[in-house]
Design a protein around this motif. Structure first.
Motif, mmCIF file in Angstrom:
data_model
loop_
_atom_site.group_PDB
_atom_site.id
_atom_site.type_symbol
_atom_site.label_atom_id
_atom_site.label_comp_id
_atom_site.label_asym_id
_atom_site.label_seq_id
_atom_site.Cartn_x
_atom_site.Cartn_y
_atom_site.Cartn_z
ATOM 1 N N ASP A 1 45.071 42.378 44.534
ATOM 2 C CA ASP A 1 45.590 41.947 45.515
ATOM 3 C C ASP A 1 46.925 42.247 45.554
ATOM 4 O OD1 ASP A 1 46.056 39.386 46.569
ATOM 5 O OD2 ASP A 1 44.523 37.919 45.696
ATOM 6 N N THR A 2 47.012 42.362 47.197
ATOM 7 C CA THR A 2 48.592 42.942 47.137
ATOM 8 C C THR A 2 49.526 41.512 47.339
ATOM 9 O OG1 THR A 2 47.617 42.984 49.308
ATOM 10 C CG2 THR A 2 48.036 45.324 48.482
ATOM 11 N N TYR A 3 48.284 40.080 47.301
ATOM 12 C CA TYR A 3 49.654 38.863 47.426
ATOM 13 C C TYR A 3 50.090 38.550 46.382
ATOM 14 C CZ TYR A 3 47.324 38.268 52.187
ATOM 15 O OH TYR A 3 46.937 38.500 53.621
ATOM 16 N N LEU A 4 49.052 38.881 45.016
ATOM 17 C CA LEU A 4 49.441 38.496 43.713
ATOM 18 C C LEU A 4 51.394 39.396 43.698
ATOM 19 C CD1 LEU A 4 46.885 38.554 41.956
ATOM 20 C CD2 LEU A 4 47.627 36.741 43.101
ATOM 21 N N GLU A 5 52.338 38.508 42.893
ATOM 22 C CA GLU A 5 53.620 39.100 42.273
ATOM 23 C C GLU A 5 53.155 40.313 40.922
ATOM 24 O OE1 GLU A 5 57.803 39.433 41.944
ATOM 25 O OE2 GLU A 5 56.190 38.273 43.646
ATOM 26 N N GLN A 6 51.812 39.987 40.407
ATOM 27 C CA GLN A 6 51.402 41.333 39.286
ATOM 28 C C GLN A 6 50.464 40.824 39.827
ATOM 29 O OE1 GLN A 6 53.028 43.021 37.200
ATOM 30 N NE2 GLN A 6 51.084 44.227 36.952
ATOM 31 N N THR A 7 48.915 42.182 39.699
ATOM 32 C CA THR A 7 48.040 42.681 39.532
ATOM 33 C C THR A 7 47.596 42.572 38.229
ATOM 34 O OG1 THR A 7 48.645 44.734 39.648
ATOM 35 C CG2 THR A 7 47.610 43.650 41.754
ATOM 36 N N TYR A 8 46.351 41.890 37.986
ATOM 37 C CA TYR A 8 45.759 42.604 36.458
ATOM 38 C C TYR A 8 44.631 42.177 36.711
ATOM 39 C CZ TYR A 8 44.792 37.211 37.584
ATOM 40 O OH TYR A 8 44.591 36.079 38.777
ATOM 41 N N ASN A 9 43.881 42.274 35.022
ATOM 42 C CA ASN A 9 42.648 42.045 35.277
ATOM 43 C C ASN A 9 41.606 41.411 33.747
ATOM 44 O OD1 ASN A 9 42.607 44.099 32.762
ATOM 45 N ND2 ASN A 9 42.515 46.362 33.988
ATOM 46 N N ARG A 10 41.101 41.555 32.830
ATOM 47 C CA ARG A 10 40.397 39.901 32.256
ATOM 48 C C ARG A 10 41.150 40.997 30.573
ATOM 49 N NH1 ARG A 10 33.842 40.335 31.183
ATOM 50 N NH2 ARG A 10 33.952 43.115 31.021
ATOM 51 N N ASP A 11 41.439 41.839 30.622
ATOM 52 C CA ASP A 11 42.268 42.822 29.832
ATOM 53 C C ASP A 11 43.638 42.878 30.123
ATOM 54 O OD1 ASP A 11 39.479 43.150 28.405
ATOM 55 O OD2 ASP A 11 39.492 45.370 29.868
ATOM 56 N N THR A 12 44.196 42.191 30.812
ATOM 57 C CA THR A 12 46.005 42.025 30.701
ATOM 58 C C THR A 12 46.445 40.769 31.527
ATOM 59 O OG1 THR A 12 46.160 43.301 33.209
ATOM 60 C CG2 THR A 12 45.629 44.535 31.316
ATOM 61 N N LEU A 13 45.786 39.749 30.824
ATOM 62 C CA LEU A 13 45.542 38.552 31.453
ATOM 63 C C LEU A 13 47.453 37.531 30.740
ATOM 64 C CD1 LEU A 13 42.627 36.339 30.797
ATOM 65 C CD2 LEU A 13 43.741 36.733 32.910
ATOM 66 N N ASN A 14 48.052 38.646 29.426
ATOM 67 C CA ASN A 14 49.546 38.034 29.526
ATOM 68 C C ASN A 14 50.076 38.593 30.925
ATOM 69 O OD1 ASN A 14 48.753 37.431 26.654
ATOM 70 N ND2 ASN A 14 49.215 39.246 26.119
ATOM 71 N N THR A 15 49.865 39.359 31.842
ATOM 72 C CA THR A 15 51.304 39.721 32.991
ATOM 73 C C THR A 15 50.377 38.918 34.002
ATOM 74 O OG1 THR A 15 49.592 41.309 34.078
ATOM 75 C CG2 THR A 15 50.560 42.014 32.330
ATOM 76 N N ARG A 16 49.918 37.776 33.989
ATOM 77 C CA ARG A 16 49.401 37.173 35.241
ATOM 78 C C ARG A 16 50.298 36.000 35.376
ATOM 79 N NH1 ARG A 16 46.963 31.963 35.621
ATOM 80 N NH2 ARG A 16 45.190 32.170 37.120
#
Length: 482
Positions: A261-276
């Motif tokens: 998602d290019t609208y997000l400041e930081q993309t992520y997935n369920r394994d990288t939720l800390n970066t959310r």
């Protein structure tokens, strides 16, 4: 399975023209149905935005006298969408909303504008467009409600019809004197035709004459057959209950994908939720909230109306904001609600941030940056924001109505213990029940491990159009086998 041709008839379609969830459904379903060997062409009015988006257009048919003017039926593409477009400037060449004039009132000729949409669909069904003869016409909401009755007046073979209710609160009722102007004979103005409490009922006509009736969740299909939920059409729906079904909406999981998602400041997935957390900070900054990662951030993406239960959020705001919690709201609608939320943002600086209007990018950021999403609707045919929330790891807090009840698994003690919970439900739709739900959420949020399991569950759920597309394809084929 033999291939099917389907004409989808809608008054709006994402990403070209959108006021609500109908556009999302109309825009996403065709590509999902292609995997089921169903070819979909969508008929839409020729609003300025639609004509601008149309590529490679050709004239299929010219109307000399068409609801007060001349018109052309165009065929072309817009992105991945195959479209038929009604180029009728006297009906559709207007600024702003498809339905409302700049003063916020309905366009006074909406009956003609959307009868024209239905009439054109019926003509295509009867062979107007060489090379594309639909097996099924799928009519969406009241704006396409006259399609089945126009077809019923024709002689010879006709396509099957499916009528989908996206929100039964919007029914399209117009004065009876317009009957002949809309091309309807006097014989149709009966209780078994278009007559609805002395008016012409567009949705009522569609429900009376369609071969199949669907709505956008199984629970809503039951609710609209009750006195409280049917809004005057429950009797008709009970009579026709044998052809009524509910098929849950999905979301376009390519548009709504936190990993790309290019609208997000930081993309992520369920394994990288800390970066959310970067999205939470960006959302706080965008809406003037205190930039603190350690407070619970509630989000709202909604039309502001009584239906959506946003008055409950205002009534419970003091308790919602306890312990420093925050509210990020994106929406527009009822002026009193807008003014009340604006006043709340002044009374609670740094804790309440509002954006009034439509902003697609901000909608994505609310999903990607909030900890929990509030959807306290009094009724909700399906709802899409809770599906987006689950996909983005924002925990939905929803009323137990319609599609909200069908899509969110409440984090009760057993659901938590067995590892299936995806959010919080509450019933009845009251302040005390709503307060209990968000306080349960607040308590669980303090348990980082338990909260993370809810996020994983939601992000693992299939909220795409794959399963609904299979159900629609089966429904279309069932129409042709009877």
């Amino acid at each position: 399975m033999r291939p099917l041709n389907v004409l989808s008839v809608t008054s709006e379609i994402f990403p070209i023209i959108k006021t609500g969830g109908l556009a999302d459904v109309a825009g996403a379903l065709p590509s999902a149905l292609a995997l089921e060997d169903v070819t979909v062409i969508t008929l839409v009015p020729g609003y300025p935005a639609v004509l601008k988006a149309l590529e490679g257009s050709r004239v299929v048919h010219h109307y000399s006298g068409f609801f007060g003017g001349t018109a052309s039926l165009l065929s072309g593409r817009a992105g991945d969408l195959d479209l038929f477009v009604i180029d009728a400037p006297h009906l559709y060449d207007r600024p702003g909303s498809p339905y409302l004039a700049p003063d916020g009132q309905d366009w006074p000729d909406n009956a003609r504008r959307f009868a024209a949409l239905a009439r054109t669909a019926a003509d295509i069904g009867l062979g107007l467009a060489p090379g594309f003869v639909p097996d099924v016409i799928h009519a969406h909401d009241w704006q396409a409600g006259l399609v089945p009755i126009y077809l019923s007046l024709a002689e010879g073979p006709r396509p099957a019809t499916v009528m989908t209710i996206h929100n039964i609160a919007f029914q399209g009722a117009f004065p009876a004197y317009l009957l002949f102007e809309l091309g309807l004979p006097a014989s149709t103005f009966t209780i078994d035709g278009v007559e609805y409490y002395g008016q012409i009922g567009f949705l009522k006509a569609g429900l009376q004459h369609a071969d199949r009736i669907t709505t956008v969740s199984p629970t809503y299909a039951k609710e609209i057959q009750t006195l409280g939920g049917g809004m005057g059409l429950d009797g008709l729906l009970r009579v026709r209950s044998g052809v009524v079904s509910g098929i849950l909406n999905g979301i376009d999981d390519k548009v709504w994908d936190p990993e790309t998602d290019t609208y997000l400041e930081q993309t992520y997935n369920r394994d990288t939720l800390n970066t959310r957390i970067a999205n939470k900070t960006a959302l706080q900054r965008r809406l003037g909230l205190s930039q603190n990662p350690d407070v619970l951030l509630f989000g709202v993406v909604s039309r502001l109306s009584e239906q959506k239960g946003l008055d409950l959020v205002l009534a419970g705001l003091t308790r919602l904001l306890a312990d420093g919690a925050q509210l990020a709201l994106l929406g527009s609608g009822d002026r009193i609600l807008e003014d009340s939320f604006q006043a709340a943002s002044i009374a609670h600086p740094g804790q309440v941030g509002c954006f009034f209007g439509y902003d697609e990018g901000l909608a994505h950021l609310v999903q990607g940056g909030s900890d929990a999403l509030l959807v306290p609707s009094r009724f909700e045919p399906c709802g899409l924001t809770q599906l987006c929330a689950m996909r983005y790891g924002s925990i939905p807090i929803v009323s137990r109505v319609g599609g909200l009840a069908d899509t969110v698994i409440d984090a009760n003690e057993m659901a938590i213990a067995t590892g299936v919970a995806t959010g919080f439900q509450f019933a009845p739709v009251s302040l005390s029940s709503f307060t209990d739900a968000f306080q349960r959420a607040t308590k669980l949020w303090r348990d980082t491990e338990a909260w993370r399991r809810l996020q994983h569950n939601g992000m693992s759920a299939d909220v795409s159009w794959r399963r609904p597309a299979k159900q629609y394809a089966a429904l279309y084929r069932s129409c042709l086998s009877t």
